[in-house]
Design a protein around this motif. Structure first.
Motif, mmCIF file in Angstrom:
data_model
loop_
_atom_site.group_PDB
_atom_site.id
_atom_site.type_symbol
_atom_site.label_atom_id
_atom_site.label_comp_id
_atom_site.label_asym_id
_atom_site.label_seq_id
_atom_site.Cartn_x
_atom_site.Cartn_y
_atom_site.Cartn_z
ATOM 1 N N LEU A 180 67.704 46.671 145.356
ATOM 2 C CA LEU A 180 67.363 47.218 144.045
ATOM 3 C C LEU A 180 66.019 46.682 143.550
ATOM 4 N N LEU A 181 65.814 45.391 143.691
ATOM 5 C CA LEU A 181 64.595 44.767 143.184
ATOM 6 C C LEU A 181 63.373 45.197 143.990
ATOM 7 N N GLY A 182 63.496 45.178 145.307
ATOM 8 C CA GLY A 182 62.373 45.561 146.152
ATOM 9 C C GLY A 182 61.956 47.006 145.950
ATOM 10 N N ALA A 183 62.919 47.879 145.686
ATOM 11 C CA ALA A 183 62.627 49.305 145.532
ATOM 12 C C ALA A 183 62.045 49.651 144.166
ATOM 13 N N ASN A 184 62.202 48.754 143.172
ATOM 14 C CA ASN A 184 61.855 49.133 141.795
ATOM 15 C C ASN A 184 60.836 48.239 141.105
ATOM 16 N N ILE A 185 60.539 47.075 141.641
ATOM 17 C CA ILE A 185 59.705 46.130 140.898
ATOM 18 C C ILE A 185 58.295 46.662 140.673
ATOM 19 N N GLU A 186 57.712 47.313 141.654
ATOM 20 C CA GLU A 186 56.365 47.849 141.452
ATOM 21 C C GLU A 186 56.381 49.028 140.480
ATOM 22 N N THR A 187 57.437 49.816 140.535
ATOM 23 C CA THR A 187 57.553 50.951 139.614
ATOM 24 C C THR A 187 57.574 50.492 138.169
ATOM 25 N N VAL A 188 58.393 49.475 137.862
ATOM 26 C CA VAL A 188 58.494 49.042 136.463
ATOM 27 C C VAL A 188 57.234 48.347 135.986
ATOM 28 N N CYS A 189 56.472 47.758 136.899
ATOM 29 C CA CYS A 189 55.206 47.142 136.493
ATOM 30 C C CYS A 189 54.134 48.198 136.229
ATOM 31 N N GLN A 190 54.220 49.311 136.940
ATOM 32 C CA GLN A 190 53.246 50.387 136.746
ATOM 33 C C GLN A 190 53.652 51.329 135.621
ATOM 34 N N ASP A 191 54.958 51.513 135.440
ATOM 35 C CA ASP A 191 55.471 52.422 134.408
ATOM 36 C C ASP A 191 56.652 51.756 133.717
ATOM 37 N N GLY A 192 56.337 50.956 132.713
ATOM 38 C CA GLY A 192 57.369 50.178 132.040
ATOM 39 C C GLY A 192 58.382 50.995 131.286
ATOM 40 N N SER A 193 58.115 52.279 131.076
ATOM 41 C CA SER A 193 59.047 53.133 130.333
ATOM 42 C C SER A 193 60.038 53.859 131.232
ATOM 43 N N ASN A 194 59.982 53.588 132.536
ATOM 44 C CA ASN A 194 60.886 54.237 133.487
ATOM 45 C C ASN A 194 62.283 53.629 133.333
ATOM 46 N N ARG A 195 63.156 54.333 132.626
ATOM 47 C CA ARG A 195 64.471 53.789 132.308
ATOM 48 C C ARG A 195 65.328 53.570 133.558
ATOM 49 N N GLN A 196 65.259 54.498 134.504
ATOM 50 C CA GLN A 196 66.071 54.364 135.705
ATOM 51 C C GLN A 196 65.676 53.115 136.491
ATOM 52 N N ALA A 197 64.364 52.882 136.614
ATOM 53 C CA ALA A 197 63.899 51.696 137.328
ATOM 54 C C ALA A 197 64.230 50.422 136.556
ATOM 55 N N ARG A 198 64.125 50.479 135.233
ATOM 56 C CA ARG A 198 64.480 49.313 134.417
ATOM 57 C C ARG A 198 65.959 48.966 134.576
ATOM 58 N N GLU A 199 66.808 49.976 134.592
ATOM 59 C CA GLU A 199 68.241 49.725 134.780
ATOM 60 C C GLU A 199 68.503 49.117 136.151
ATOM 61 N N ALA A 200 67.821 49.630 137.177
ATOM 62 C CA ALA A 200 67.994 49.092 138.529
ATOM 63 C C ALA A 200 67.573 47.631 138.597
ATOM 64 N N MET A 201 66.480 47.278 137.923
ATOM 65 C CA MET A 201 66.021 45.891 137.908
ATOM 66 C C MET A 201 67.026 44.984 137.205
ATOM 67 N N LEU A 202 67.556 45.454 136.076
ATOM 68 C CA LEU A 202 68.510 44.635 135.330
ATOM 69 C C LEU A 202 69.782 44.426 136.144
ATOM 70 N N LEU A 203 70.213 45.462 136.832
ATOM 71 C CA LEU A 203 71.400 45.344 137.681
ATOM 72 C C LEU A 203 71.128 44.430 138.877
ATOM 73 N N GLY A 204 69.941 44.587 139.485
ATOM 74 C CA GLY A 204 69.578 43.721 140.602
ATOM 75 C C GLY A 204 69.498 42.265 140.198
ATOM 76 N N SER A 205 68.946 42.020 139.010
ATOM 77 C CA SER A 205 68.879 40.651 138.493
ATOM 78 C C SER A 205 70.272 40.068 138.300
ATOM 79 N N MET A 206 71.185 40.881 137.790
ATOM 80 C CA MET A 206 72.551 40.406 137.583
ATOM 81 C C MET A 206 73.235 40.107 138.917
ATOM 82 N N PHE A 207 73.071 41.001 139.892
ATOM 83 C CA PHE A 207 73.671 40.759 141.208
ATOM 84 C C PHE A 207 73.134 39.460 141.810
ATOM 85 N N ALA A 208 71.824 39.247 141.692
ATOM 86 C CA ALA A 208 71.232 38.014 142.211
ATOM 87 C C ALA A 208 71.793 36.807 141.473
ATOM 88 N N GLY A 209 71.999 36.950 140.156
ATOM 89 C CA GLY A 209 72.603 35.864 139.385
ATOM 90 C C GLY A 209 74.012 35.552 139.845
#
Length: 384
Positions: A223-252
């Motif tokens: 999740l993180l590898g597929a979305n981290i560049e997207t959210v840095c380039q387009d911070g308003s991308n809700r789908q990518a933001r959700e994927a990052m938050l979920l990936g962060s939780m899984f890593a936690g």
């Protein structure tokens, strides 16, 4: 398979807008008098306003402690606990990045227990009870909402931790809408932090390294590898933001049960002494620690390389080395400072940092390769 134990947060809510109706999901848990712990930036942005309004509308009383700083100090923690005691708090909400969540965890412990803080440091020493606790992350990085760990900066810039299932919250609320306004630099650093959690959890030498943690670490990296560049380039991308938050939780969840190791141990002096944000501190030493580990185990990260970077699936020889190189390239594309000197750390500080890193034995014991003070200094020099 050897025996293992797996603990995580009792209940999770993952939904856009969940933070604005917090009273509906958490009011019964928290009781009548709710202490919200956050930082000045989150307060100024109005991110807690919806939560506060929902509690007030539900007839709850609310007090906000908004003085949490990066790398929170012992004095800040004690001030938060004092504020909660004066208010007569019946429950605590941590709302913000990892610093606010860490303070909230220990404030809930101190408010609910007579145990002195100095008896709680270390692994399994916090006995509780604690006040009811709800955590709402506003960054996709620390995974603190699902970990039994809180890190506080104490005397002489030392980072000290409490690790105990007692401080896992009753509820974690993941609302990706809270992360939409994060600047690219913070998004990048916190995202790399989450990737470090997954990498270290997967390779941890902890006797509790287990199939669930490894599975979660791998899904986090996907999740993180597929979305981290997207959210840095387009911070308003809700789908990518959700994927990052979920990936962060899984890593936690992964590192909460298969603990992190030398990357974090060497990152702590960077943050504690020089106040470099935690995620960036991790990113600065990450490739150098991984190369150190790979000298002893050349295929250590082969299995997870393609999770973060699918193109590496075709690399048959030297995949671990290619994985480390790919992480360096990713950090460069995210415009993170590449070296310790780039964040203002002088070369003469490296020996002190190496000595301080040795205090983090609770982390170093989990590293796949033994790290001595001489090794730590050599890693810092390669990172400088």
């Amino acid at each position: 398979m050897t025996g293992f134990q797996f603990n995580t947060t009792k209940s999770l809510i993952c939904r856009l807008g969940a933070a604005t109706d917090l009273a509906a999901s958490a009011g019964a848990i928290l009781g009548q008098r709710v202490l919200i712990i956050t930082d000045p930036g989150i307060r100024a942005l109005g991110l807690i306003d919806g939560a506060v309004e929902s509690f007030v509308a539900a007839g709850r009383e609310v007090s906000v402690f908004d003085q949490v700083e990066a790398d929170p100090s012992r004095s800040t923690l004690m001030a938060a606990a004092s504020a909660g005691r004066s208010f007569g708090a019946t429950g605590v909400v941590g709302f913000g990045g990892g610093s606010s969540l860490d303070v909230a965890k220990l404030a809930a412990l101190l408010l609910g227990s007579d145990q002195p803080l100095d008896e709680a440091w270390g692994v399994g020493n916090a006995k509780g009870p604690r006040l009811p606790l709800v955590l709402v992350p506003t960054t996709a990085g620390t995974g603190s909402e699902v970990t039994p760990v809180s890190i506080i900066t104490v005397e002489n810039d030392e980072k000290r931790g409490v690790s105990s299932a007692v401080i896992l919250p009753d509820l974690a609320v993941l609302d990706a809408g809270l992360t939409l306004g994060l600047p690219p630099a913070i998004t990048a650093a916190t995202g790399m932090d989450a990737m470090v959690h997954a990498i270290e959890a997967f390779a941890s030498k902890s006797p509790n390294n287990n199939p669930l943690s490894r599975m979660l670490a791998r899904e986090a990296l996907r999740l993180l590898g597929a979305n981290i560049e997207t959210v840095c380039q387009d911070g308003s991308n809700r789908q990518a933001r959700e994927a990052m938050l979920l990936g962060s939780m899984f890593a936690g969840q992964a590192f909460a049960n298969s603990p992190v190791a030398a990357v974090h141990a060497l990152a702590y002096p960077i943050g504690g002494i020089f106040h470099v944000p935690h995620g960036l501190s991790n990113a600065l030493v990450l490739p150098h620690v991984l190369r150190f580990n790979a000298e002893a185990q050349p295929k250590l990260y082969d299995e997870i390389a393609a999770d973060a970077f699918p193109s590496l699936a075709d690399v048959e020889q030297g995949r671990t080395s290619a994985f480390i190189d790919a992480l360096v390239s990713l950090a460069a594309r995210l415009k993170l400072p590449p070296r310790l000197r780039d964040v203002g750390i002088p070369e003469e500080a490296l020996p002190r940092m190496a000595a301080d890193a040795m205090k983090q034995q609770r982390l170093l014991v989990n590293n796949p390769r033994v790290v001595t003070e001489i090794d730590a200094l050599a890693i810092y020099r390669s990172a400088w």
